[in-house]
Every structure is written in structure tokens, then in C-alpha cells.
Design an enzyme around this catalytic site. Structure first.
Site, PDB file in Angstrom:
ATOM      1  N   SER A 134       1.187  -0.655   0.217  1.00 57.18           N
ATOM      2  CA  SER A 134      -0.263   0.451  -0.157  1.00 57.18           C
ATOM      3  C   SER A 134       0.910   1.295  -0.147  1.00 57.18           C
ATOM      4  CB  SER A 134      -0.642   0.022   0.976  1.00 57.18           C
ATOM      5  OG  SER A 134      -1.946   1.344   0.979  1.00 57.18           O
ATOM      6  N   TYR A 170      -1.118  -0.316  10.539  1.00 54.66           N
ATOM      7  CA  TYR A 170      -1.272  -0.521   9.332  1.00 54.66           C
ATOM      8  C   TYR A 170       0.178  -0.396   8.715  1.00 54.66           C
ATOM      9  CZ  TYR A 170      -3.277  -0.434   4.431  1.00 54.66           C
ATOM     10  OH  TYR A 170      -3.700  -0.949   3.101  1.00 54.66           O
TER      11      TYR A 170
END
Length: 311
Positions: free
Chosen positions: A153, A179
Site C-alpha cells: 500500500s 497498518y
């Protein structure tokens, strides 16, 4: 180092990337293949002739795909449970041409840990995929041109891997930092595989799919969604211009997993169907791969840490 480029633009779909590519006889595994980007990844690979195994916590969710593509099957896999990963690997027979590490969780609001004490985002997004790749190494080596495609990501630009406190045992838990760290770890996984297994013919690359409406964002609160421009004041979803469809988001994944354009390319990071420039990470950086995400020393250190955890 010359960056790898392709003729595919930002809005190309996964099916378009594999147009004319024959994957007949190729055996592929897609984690989290029963929803979101995973579904479109499976559709593109299976549509090109691959035999796809959808590895998912609930195989029943993949029934529509199994019906749509007779060569597709669904098998239970919980990446946060190393016993489940071990069982999946033990039950596998034959070569693996492509392993797509697609499944993930994002911004869990409170700190959770798995049985090994790993913070849940790191356990699911990284450690489970590490264990899966290591467990399937022999099967990967048995294929002609095996590949590992790791879905990371753009969040990897926001945080390096904290080796001093990776599980948030001392520092305050931050859902986004956790994350981001897990997604940096995903890129380091591709780098680690490339450094160790390239001599066996196994290539590995990582990618960012972009901004997409999927159930990955289910833990985001409305204030965060509004800040992204993806929700109005009444709680209705909006689709900003920079968002992609799931089919477009899966394009870079299948590029890494199966396009002949990437034969022999390994240890790289891609976004929008192109290899990314290496940049300094930080809060205002919007594209590229952070230096800390492809640092070979960090990749080796993380590999040793994970190997101890799964042994």
C-alpha cells in the site's frame, strides 16, 4: 537502475493487463480472493486460463467464483493463525506458479494480537504471508517461472519497520501506524524473497493497488472517510477522481503475478502498473517507494525475526 515500465495506464483493468496472455496449466494461489481486489485478481487470472486456488477464511464466500470458473477452487486459510497456514501448506500438492499475497486488514481500532503475540495487522498482512511463502517454497521451486506478488500500500510511505517495538508493547497503539508498518513489512517480504530465492528462479515484487472502495476500509470511521473525500456529511460513499474500481486496482497485482512483461524482474515495487521511484518516506509524500521499504538490511533483519516466529 532503470525502472521497469509497461504500456498500461493508471486506469487499465486486470483483464486488460492479461489480454492475450495464456495461463493454461499455471497454478495460482490468491489469498483473500473471495472479496474486493481479490475477486478481480482471481477473475483475471482464471479468465486467462490459470487454475486458481482462492485461499480465504470462509471458502463459502468464493462459491460464485468457483461456479464462474470451473478450474477455480476455494480452500480455508486464516493468515493470522499459523496453524491454519501450516495446514494449508501441508495439504498442497504440486507446483505453485504464482502466489498472490493479497489478503489484509486495515486500521483495527484497538490493539489485538494473534497466538504468537504479534500485533494483528502485522500478523495478518505480513507474518501469515511470510509463513505461507516459506511453507510453499518447494512448490514454488517446482514451477517453471514462479512468482510471488505481494499487495502492499502507499501507506508504506508513512512508517518504517520499528524493530525496537514492532508489536506496540511499549509505544501507544496507533491504528494507522500499525497498518503502515505492516505494509512496509510486505515490501520487505518481496525484497527478502528476491535476495534469498532468486537463485532458485523465484521472483517477488510488491505493489500498491491505489485507493478503492472495498471492505478493507470497514474499520475506518466516518471522519476519516470524509477526510479522504470518500464520504459526504450524511454518510454516503463518494468516489473521488483519484479512486479506482476494484478491477483497476487489481491490474498491478496481476501484472506482477502473471504478465510476461515482468519476466525476471524481482525485488521491485510497482504502482499504477509502473515501477516506482525510490523516495524518502514522510507525511507529505504521495507516490513512490520509501527507502526503508526496500532496505536490504531491514529485509534481512525482518526475515530472521519472522523465521523465529514461525519455527
Amino acid at each position: 537502475m532503470t525502472l521497469t515500465t509497461t504500456p498500461f495506464g493508471t486506469r487499465a483493468t486486470a483483464v486488460e493487463v492479461l489480454d492475450g496472455v495464456d495461463l493454461s496449466g499455471r497454478r495460482m494461489i490468491v489469498t483473500g480472493g473471495s472479496s474486493g481486489l481479490g475477486v478481480e485478481t482471481v477473475r483475471a487470472l482464471a479468465g486467462a486460463g490459470a487454475q486458481v486456488t482462492v485461499a480465504t477464511r470462509n471458502p463459502a464466500d468464493a462459491e460464485p467464483l468457483v461456479k464462474e470458473f470451473p478450474g477455480t477452487r476455494a480452500v480455508a486459510l486464516d493468515l493470522a493463525d499459523l496453524a491454519s497456514v501450516r495446514a494449508f501448506c501441508d495439504a498442497w500438492s504440486g507446483p505453485v506458479d504464482g502466489l498472490v499475497a493479497n489478503a489484509g486488514v486495515m486500521m483495527l481500532p484497538t490493539r489485538e494480537v494473534n497466538a504468537q503475540g504479534w500485533e494483528m495487522q502485522l500478523a495478518t498482512n505480513y507474518l501469515g504471508h511470510f509463513a505461507l511463502a516459506v511453507g510453499l517454497r518447494t512448490a514454488l521451486q517446482a514451477a517453471e517461472k514462479p512468482r510471488v506478488a505481494v499487495v502492499s500500500s502507499g501507506a508504506q510511505l508513512r512508517a518504517g519497520f520499528d524493530f525496537d517495538d514492532p508489536q506496540f508493547e511499549r509505544r501507544p497503539y496507533d491504528p494507522f501506524v500499525a497498518y503502515a508498518q505492516s505494509k512496509t513489512a510486505d515490501v520487505l517480504l518481496a525484497v527478502g524473497i528476491s535476495r534469498r530465492w532468486a537463485e532458485h528462479g523465484i521472483t517477488a515484487n510488491a505493489c500498491a493497488p491505489g485507493w478503492i472502495h472495498t471492505n478493507l476500509t470497514r474499520h475506518l470511521d466516518e471522519a476519516t472517510m470524509r477526510a479522504f473525500g470518500a464520504m459526504d456529511a450524511d454518510g454516503n460513499l463518494l468516489t473521488p477522481d483519484y479512486y479506482k474500481t476494484p478491477a483497476q486496482g487489481a491490474a498491478t497485482t496481476v501484472l506482477l503475478a502473471a504478465s510476461p512483461l515482468l519476466d525476471g524482474v524481482t525485488g521491485r515495487y510497482f504502482e499504477d502498473n509502473q515501477e516506482s521511484e525510490v523516495v524518502d518516506g514522510g507525511p507529505d509524500v504521495m507516490a513512490g517507494v520509501a527507502k526503508w521499504s526496500i532496505d536490504p538490511t531491514a529485509a534481512d533483519r525482518l526475515w530472521d525475526l519472522a523465521l523465529t516466529a514461525v519455527s
